[in-house]
Design an enzyme around this catalytic site. Structure first.
Site, PDB file in Angstrom:
ATOM      1  N   SER A 150      35.891  34.666  27.634  1.00 12.83           N
ATOM      2  CA  SER A 150      34.547  35.239  27.786  1.00 12.83           C
ATOM      3  C   SER A 150      34.557  36.729  27.498  1.00 12.83           C
ATOM      4  CB  SER A 150      33.974  34.934  29.165  1.00 12.83           C
ATOM      5  OG  SER A 150      34.260  35.950  30.070  1.00 12.83           O
ATOM      6  N   ASN A 151      35.644  37.420  27.864  1.00 11.54           N
ATOM      7  CA  ASN A 151      35.635  38.867  27.607  1.00 11.54           C
ATOM      8  C   ASN A 151      35.731  39.161  26.115  1.00 11.54           C
ATOM      9  OD1 ASN A 151      38.507  40.208  27.056  1.00 11.54           O
ATOM     10  ND2 ASN A 151      38.826  38.446  28.377  1.00 11.54           N
ATOM     11  N   CYS A 167      45.299  43.126  29.646  1.00 13.32           N
ATOM     12  CA  CYS A 167      45.012  44.105  30.688  1.00 13.32           C
ATOM     13  C   CYS A 167      46.103  43.957  31.751  1.00 13.32           C
ATOM     14  CB  CYS A 167      43.651  43.819  31.294  1.00 13.32           C
ATOM     15  SG  CYS A 167      43.627  42.175  32.015  1.00 13.32           S
ATOM     16  N   GLU A 203      36.574  32.217  36.950  1.00 15.81           N
ATOM     17  CA  GLU A 203      36.603  33.326  37.918  1.00 15.81           C
ATOM     18  C   GLU A 203      35.401  33.242  38.857  1.00 15.81           C
ATOM     19  OE1 GLU A 203      36.890  37.497  36.461  1.00 15.81           O
ATOM     20  OE2 GLU A 203      35.509  37.919  38.103  1.00 15.81           O
ATOM     21  N   SER A 253      43.229  38.643  26.839  1.00 15.18           N
ATOM     22  CA  SER A 253      44.287  37.631  26.833  1.00 15.18           C
ATOM     23  C   SER A 253      44.968  37.502  25.466  1.00 15.18           C
ATOM     24  CB  SER A 253      43.718  36.291  27.296  1.00 15.18           C
ATOM     25  OG  SER A 253      42.490  36.046  26.694  1.00 15.18           O
ATOM     26  N   HIS A 284      43.604  32.451  28.206  1.00 13.32           N
ATOM     27  CA  HIS A 284      42.876  31.763  27.138  1.00 13.32           C
ATOM     28  C   HIS A 284      43.563  32.050  25.814  1.00 13.32           C
ATOM     29  CE1 HIS A 284      39.676  30.425  29.635  1.00 13.32           C
ATOM     30  NE2 HIS A 284      39.357  31.629  30.013  1.00 13.32           N
ATOM     31  N   HIS A 321      42.443  34.637  37.094  1.00 16.54           N
ATOM     32  CA  HIS A 321      41.035  34.380  37.447  1.00 16.54           C
ATOM     33  C   HIS A 321      40.829  34.057  38.923  1.00 16.54           C
ATOM     34  CE1 HIS A 321      40.017  34.200  33.328  1.00 16.54           C
ATOM     35  NE2 HIS A 321      40.435  32.988  33.063  1.00 16.54           N
ATOM     36  N   THR A 323      34.242  40.116  36.935  1.00 19.48           N
ATOM     37  CA  THR A 323      34.936  41.343  36.488  1.00 19.48           C
ATOM     38  C   THR A 323      34.714  41.655  35.011  1.00 19.48           C
ATOM     39  OG1 THR A 323      36.929  40.059  36.047  1.00 19.48           O
ATOM     40  CG2 THR A 323      36.811  41.181  38.172  1.00 19.48           C
ATOM     41  N   HIS A 348      32.251  29.953  34.447  1.00 19.97           N
ATOM     42  CA  HIS A 348      33.559  30.599  34.233  1.00 19.97           C
ATOM     43  C   HIS A 348      34.440  30.400  35.478  1.00 19.97           C
ATOM     44  CE1 HIS A 348      36.595  33.705  33.664  1.00 19.97           C
ATOM     45  NE2 HIS A 348      36.275  33.677  32.387  1.00 19.97           N
TER      46      HIS A 348
END
Ligand code: SF4
Length: 285
Positions: free
Chosen positions: A225-226, A13, A129, A268, A42, A77, A168, A127
């Site tokens: 995590s995303n 992103c 972030e 990532s 990551h 993050h 986010t 996390h």
């Protein structure tokens, strides 16, 4: 005819690209030791490549105390307020590659916290972030909520005003569900949906592709995590959803009997890894 659909939103992103580019630029200009505060993304392959260029990962201020003075790059993050202060106290330079969308959350929670609001962060409490966001709030008046059960158990003084923000990368529907549970308790709440569009777009596109294909591949780091959320979303739509870090994790025999395959990747995942997966699946078809 077999078909491969690759999500347009797969991969880096804006915030991650910006952070990774920053580290490569700093490494190219290297005049003093360069550190990233935690792995820049990551993704093991990218972190290893940067290590070869002399960029070291440090995981805490204590670790930095033992190291030679240098430049510390803050990853997308973000970090707690006190980390900036401690790094500066050690005489190191800071290059801040925190994603602007995360910086915006820091500003929001700091402002509301100073105005006496209780802060609720919807997200995963372990996390980085979320740990970073927490570090801009009054710790006695902050909670992190991740599940419906936690939202159900949430209880503070009824007079206390609340500000709710989100990690986010949190799932949008789940965010709304958790906010509703808290709202039903009758608190005076200011809800700020701080889920990043990049995540939402990636999730929406992944859901739509997974619903059309026989098999779906989600590429991303184990700890991303995303990517884990993308996997959950795709698995809901398509039973044959596979989570891989690189093409090496693919069992290509799984794709012999399918007509179409969808591919998406977490924020990532570098482009070359997505291309490798695509090429390997195409060769199998
Ligand atoms: S997902 Fe959004 S908030 Fe997170 S780094 Fe990327 S652009 Fe920034």
């Amino acid at each position: 005819m077999k078909q491969i659909i690759v999500a347009k939103s797969a991969g880096f992103c804006f915030g991650v690209k910006r952070a990774v580019d920053t580290v490569y630029e700093q490494a190219a200009e290297k005049k003093e030791p360069i550190y990233t505060y935690g792995p820049i993304i990551h993704n093991e392959a990218v972190v290893e490549d940067l290590e070869k260029r002399g960029v070291k990962v440090i995981n805490s201020v204590d670790e930095l105390k033992q190291a030679e003075k240098g430049t510390v790059i803050i990853r997308s993050h973000g970090v707690e307020k006190k980390v900036y202060d401690e790094i500066k106290e050690l005489g190191c330079n800071i290059v801040d590659a925190t994603c602007p969308f995360v910086l915006k959350i820091h500003k929001i929670v700091e402002k509301y916290s100073n105005e006496g609001y209780y802060i609720v962060i919807i997200g995963n409490g372990s996390h980085p972030e979320v740990l970073g966001i927490k570090g801009w709030c009054d710790p006695k008046h902050t909670s992190v909520i991740e599940t419906a059960e936690e939202a159900g158990n949430f209880k503070i003084s009824p007079e206390q005003k609340i500000c709710i923000v989100s990690q986010t990368t949190f799932n949008n529907n789940k965010f709304k569900e958790l906010v509703e549970i808290i709202q039903k308790k009758g608190y005076n709440i200011n809800v700020l949906n701080t889920i990043c569009n990049a995540t939402e777009e990636r999730q929406t596109e992944a859901r739509s592709i997974a619903a059309q294909v026989d098999a779906m591949i989600v590429i991303g780091g184990r700890h991303s995590s995303n990517t884990q959320k993308l996997f959950e979303i795709c698995k809901n739509e398509c039973e044959n959803t596979y989570y891989v870090q690189t093409y090496k994790d693919l069992d290509l025999s799984e794709f012999n009997s399918v007509d179409n395959v969808g591919i998406t990747a977490g924020a990532s995942t570098p482009n070359n890894i997505i291309e490798e997966v695509q090429t390997n699946v195409r060769n199998e078809f």
